[in-house]
Enzyme design. Structure first.
Site, mmCIF file in Angstrom:
data_model
loop_
_atom_site.group_PDB
_atom_site.id
_atom_site.type_symbol
_atom_site.label_atom_id
_atom_site.label_comp_id
_atom_site.label_asym_id
_atom_site.label_seq_id
_atom_site.Cartn_x
_atom_site.Cartn_y
_atom_site.Cartn_z
ATOM 1 N N ASP A 105 0.848 -1.193 0.000
ATOM 2 C CA ASP A 105 0.000 0.000 0.000
ATOM 3 C C ASP A 105 0.891 1.252 0.000
ATOM 4 O O ASP A 105 1.824 1.350 0.808
ATOM 5 C CB ASP A 105 -0.875 -0.041 1.264
ATOM 6 N N HIS A 106 0.616 2.179 -0.879
ATOM 7 C CA HIS A 106 1.361 3.452 -0.949
ATOM 8 C C HIS A 106 2.875 3.273 -1.031
ATOM 9 O O HIS A 106 3.630 3.901 -0.260
ATOM 10 C CB HIS A 106 1.027 4.360 0.242
ATOM 11 N N HIS A 203 -7.776 10.122 3.566
ATOM 12 C CA HIS A 203 -7.360 9.154 4.585
ATOM 13 C C HIS A 203 -7.761 9.606 5.995
ATOM 14 O O HIS A 203 -7.904 10.794 6.252
ATOM 15 C CB HIS A 203 -5.843 8.969 4.527
ATOM 16 N N SER A 237 -12.767 4.409 4.295
ATOM 17 C CA SER A 237 -13.409 3.873 5.501
ATOM 18 C C SER A 237 -14.706 4.618 5.776
ATOM 19 O O SER A 237 -14.828 5.817 5.498
ATOM 20 C CB SER A 237 -12.480 4.022 6.719
ATOM 21 N N ARG A 283 -8.648 0.057 12.519
ATOM 22 C CA ARG A 283 -8.004 0.661 13.695
ATOM 23 C C ARG A 283 -9.041 0.946 14.774
ATOM 24 O O ARG A 283 -8.808 0.740 15.963
ATOM 25 C CB ARG A 283 -7.305 1.969 13.305
#
Ligand code: G3H
Ligand code: 13P
Ligand code: ZN
Length: 332
Positions: A105-106, A203, A237, A283
């Site tokens: 990712d990234h 994000h 999310s 998270r």
């Protein structure tokens, strides 16, 4: 699957693997083809440790859903790449019938992408969105050439996401939606396998101040121009209100958090988005599960108890997404 069945399967799989009969980890190629044909999205979930990984793959197993496991460079630094790869391999052994991809990712640069490819990742992202168009093309092409020579697929990014989250840090005043004409040129020139676009997501836990809105008009124009390129949504999310409330109820302080509502993500899933990235919700689930255990059972100090509860909450969160939002259940 009970433990004994797992061990029996494991031996069977090890033998088939030796014979070259089973391809354990897959790239995203086939799952994306299916998603574009049948109009659903595949969840890409960030892993950092054993409990998060198990929560995700247990959900995929129960939902019979393809799944993308992804690790950022900071996750790799934290968990260490050998541990990550062995855990991911264990997941493919436990769920041999579920297509599982492992994705960077990234990816910040060529060297990190190469390191992941050389360690068995089946997919990498090169995030050149911080550079100007020409440099993004050059860097992406460099990664594509190496990845393709090793049978690995590449996700690239064009356009900038607003928001601040750890290593991903773009000043919101630079927020820039993806230009559809540029997207077409970018894919043609780089040969990337999928493209992350900016249509209003960001994000972290604070995505919108007012009403949550995505630019579906831009998504449609991009899909019209590059219909065969799988589209990726970062910063997607939901920031699930129940999980935020749980964190706050049990001693946390996360006020004003807001994400992309499920209905909008469902709309994206049936409108040509093939991969939806989720980290913040995991998270929150992890934190809520641990906080609740500590608050309700202050005498608990067995990590298996609070981490086990957190793992269960992660599993329920991922199942909800696969079944009610992305539509990937029973698409394995
Ligand atoms: O989009 C970024 C992910 O949330 C990963 O964040 O770099 O803190 O692992 P991280
Ligand atoms: P969220 O912060 O919305 O979970 O986005 C995660 C992401 O895009 C990982 O690349
Ligand atoms: Zn992202």
């Amino acid at each position: 699957m009970d433990h004994l069945t797992y061990l029996k399967n494991r031996n069977k799989i090890a033998i088939e693997k030796q014979r070259g009969g089973i391809n354990m980890l897959v790239t995203t190629k086939e799952m994306f083809e299916k998603s574009m044909k049948e109009g659903f999205a595949i969840g890409a979930f960030n892993i950092n440790d054993l409990e998060i990984l198990q929560g995700i793959v247990d959900a995929a197993g129960e939902c019979n859903s393809p799944v993308i496991l992804q690790a950022s460079s900071s996750a790799i630094k934290y968990a260490r790449i050998n541990y990550l790869m062995k855990m991911v391999e264990a997941a493919t052994e436990e769920y041999p019938n579920i297509p599982i991809a492992i994705h960077l990712d990234h990816g910040p640069d060529f060297e990190t992408a190469k390191m992941c490819i050389d360690n068995g990742f089946t997919s990498v992202m090169i995030d050149g969105s911080k550079y100007d168009f020409e440099e993004n093309v050059r860097l992406t092409k460099q990664v594509v050439d190496y990845a393709h020579s090793k049978g690995v697929v590449v996700e690239a990014e064009l356009g900038k996401l607003a928001g601040i989250e750890d290593d991903v840090n773009v000043d919101s005043k630079d927020a820039m939606y993806t230009d559809p004409a540029q997207a077409e040129e970018f894919v043609k020139r780089t040969g990337c396998d999928s493209l992350a676009i900016a249509i209003g997501t960001s994000h972290g836990a604070y995505k919108f101040k007012g009403e949550a809105k995505l630019r579906f008009d831009i998504l449609k124009e991009i899909k019209d121009r590059i219909p065969n390129t799988p589209i990726v949504l970062h910063g997607a999310s939901t920031v699930i209100p129940e999980l935020v409330d749980m964190c706050n109820k049990y001693g946390g302080n996360i006020p004003g958090a807001k994400g992309v509502p499920d209905e909008i993500l469902h709309q994206a899933s049936i409108s040509g988005v093939s991969k939806i990235n989720v980290d913040t919700d995991l998270r929150l689930a992890m934190t809520a599960g641990i906080r609740k255990t500590f608050a309700e059972e202050p005498n608990v100090f067995d990590p298996r108890k609070y981490l086990g509860n957190a793992r269960e909450l992660i599993k329920e969160t991922v199942k909800h997404k696969m079944t009610d939002v992305f539509g990937s259940s029973n698409k394995a």
